[in-house]
Design a protein around this motif. Sequence first.
Motif, short mmCIF file in Angstrom:
data_model
loop_
_atom_site.label_atom_id
_atom_site.label_comp_id
_atom_site.label_asym_id
_atom_site.label_seq_id
_atom_site.Cartn_x
_atom_site.Cartn_y
_atom_site.Cartn_z
N LEU A 1 12.04 3.51 7.29
CA LEU A 1 11.89 2.77 8.54
C LEU A 1 12.77 3.39 9.63
O LEU A 1 12.36 3.50 10.79
N ASN B 1 13.71 -2.75 -4.85
CA ASN B 1 13.72 -3.20 -3.46
C ASN B 1 12.40 -3.81 -3.05
O ASN B 1 12.20 -4.15 -1.90
N VAL B 2 11.50 -3.94 -3.98
CA VAL B 2 10.17 -4.44 -3.67
C VAL B 2 9.97 -5.84 -4.19
O VAL B 2 9.32 -6.66 -3.57
N ALA C 1 2.50 6.54 7.71
CA ALA C 1 3.73 6.88 7.02
C ALA C 1 3.75 6.19 5.67
O ALA C 1 3.45 5.01 5.56
N ALA C 2 4.03 6.93 4.63
CA ALA C 2 4.06 6.35 3.29
C ALA C 2 5.40 5.71 3.01
O ALA C 2 6.43 6.09 3.56
N LEU C 3 5.38 4.69 2.18
CA LEU C 3 6.61 4.06 1.74
C LEU C 3 6.72 4.18 0.23
O LEU C 3 7.34 3.40 -0.44
N THR C 4 6.08 5.22 -0.30
CA THR C 4 5.96 5.35 -1.75
C THR C 4 7.29 5.51 -2.46
O THR C 4 7.39 5.25 -3.64
N ALA D 1 9.80 3.75 -2.11
CA ALA D 1 10.52 2.49 -2.26
C ALA D 1 10.69 2.16 -3.73
O ALA D 1 9.71 2.06 -4.46
N ALA E 1 2.56 3.60 13.04
CA ALA E 1 2.98 4.64 12.09
C ALA E 1 2.49 4.37 10.68
O ALA E 1 2.21 5.30 9.92
N LEU E 2 2.38 3.10 10.32
CA LEU E 2 2.04 2.75 8.94
C LEU E 2 0.55 2.59 8.70
O LEU E 2 0.08 2.71 7.57
N GLU F 1 3.37 -2.54 0.31
CA GLU F 1 4.59 -2.51 1.12
C GLU F 1 4.29 -2.21 2.58
O GLU F 1 4.89 -2.79 3.49
N ARG F 2 3.35 -1.30 2.82
CA ARG F 2 2.95 -1.05 4.21
C ARG F 2 2.33 -2.31 4.80
O ARG F 2 2.60 -2.67 5.97
N GLU G 1 16.14 -6.87 0.63
CA GLU G 1 14.86 -6.49 0.04
C GLU G 1 13.77 -6.31 1.09
O GLU G 1 12.72 -5.74 0.79
N PHE G 2 14.02 -6.74 2.31
CA PHE G 2 13.02 -6.53 3.36
C PHE G 2 13.70 -6.56 4.71
O PHE G 2 14.56 -7.40 4.98
N ILE G 3 13.30 -5.63 5.57
CA ILE G 3 13.80 -5.62 6.95
C ILE G 3 12.67 -5.11 7.83
O ILE G 3 11.89 -4.24 7.43
N ARG H 1 2.87 -5.41 3.99
CA ARG H 1 3.89 -6.44 4.20
C ARG H 1 4.62 -6.21 5.53
O ARG H 1 4.87 -7.14 6.29
N ASP I 1 2.51 0.98 -2.80
CA ASP I 1 2.82 1.55 -1.48
C ASP I 1 1.97 0.89 -0.39
O ASP I 1 2.47 0.57 0.69
#
Lengths: 133, 143
Positions: free
Chosen positions: A120, A17-18, A8-11, A13, B115-116, B45-46, A84-86, B48, B42
């Motif tokens: 998430l 928030n990073v 799964a991408a988090l692109t 974000a 998933a990541l 972040e994954r 900023e992170f969870i 982390r 990206d």
Amino acid sequence: MTFTTAPAALTSAPAANVAASPGCASYHCDAMTPQPSRLTIDASGDRALAASGVVDAHTAAQLLVELQDLGGGGDITLDLSQVEFIDSSGLRTLVTSHQELEADGHKLVLSGISDAVDRLFEITGLREHLHIS
Amino acid sequence: MNEAESRAMVALDQSFAGSSDSLNEARVLVATALEQLGVDLDTIERARLIVSELTTNAVEASPGQPFHVRALVEPRAIALTVRNHASEDALPPRDEWGPDDVLAARGRGLAIVKALADEVELVEDETGWLEVTARLDHGGGLA
């Protein structure tokens, strides 16, 4: 013992928030003096809280206590825009509070959800179950 | 050691105290090291989030026992390994990674890792150490 998955991408974000710390455009800032996770929770209304910082295994219990201290006398709004992170420990707190309020006929309403947090929620299937404004 | 590992750059190879105090430090140091090696945002972040889930599991499985984090930047992937004293039995079977009930209180950590990551490997050695390695493809596009 290996398996592969489609990641799964988090692109989506956003950079805001990073960054590791407010006003810091890089992870380097916190790496200079790594500290335990920090979470600040402020009352932003009668039954509203605003969280900022990190919600992980080190801080999640603090958030749950604050939510439970408000009791089940009505809906609670939780602003997550400065989180900023969870991780899954933070999700556990949100789900626990959600369940406790639902049992009393009330809602935990989440606001200020970043793209990363929303992703998430999607990964874990929670997006369809939590109340997001 | 396979060819990719032999060509890898070590971003981080460090032990941490086995308490929740260490979780943020591990995440920040991994993210910083990957950033310095030109890994894209990206993927960082994954990484982390994966490090957070794996180190939390390590602390919960063996509280008070140190855990070790290694981050390698291979030509086309990041390899994140968390090693701690626990048996693979401490983890649910991998087809059960993730709660049966979406609203269950616990059980999301490994599902998030699954998933990541593009690949997850578990290795338990005879001395009681468990290594979980998650690989994230970065496509060779280091800055």
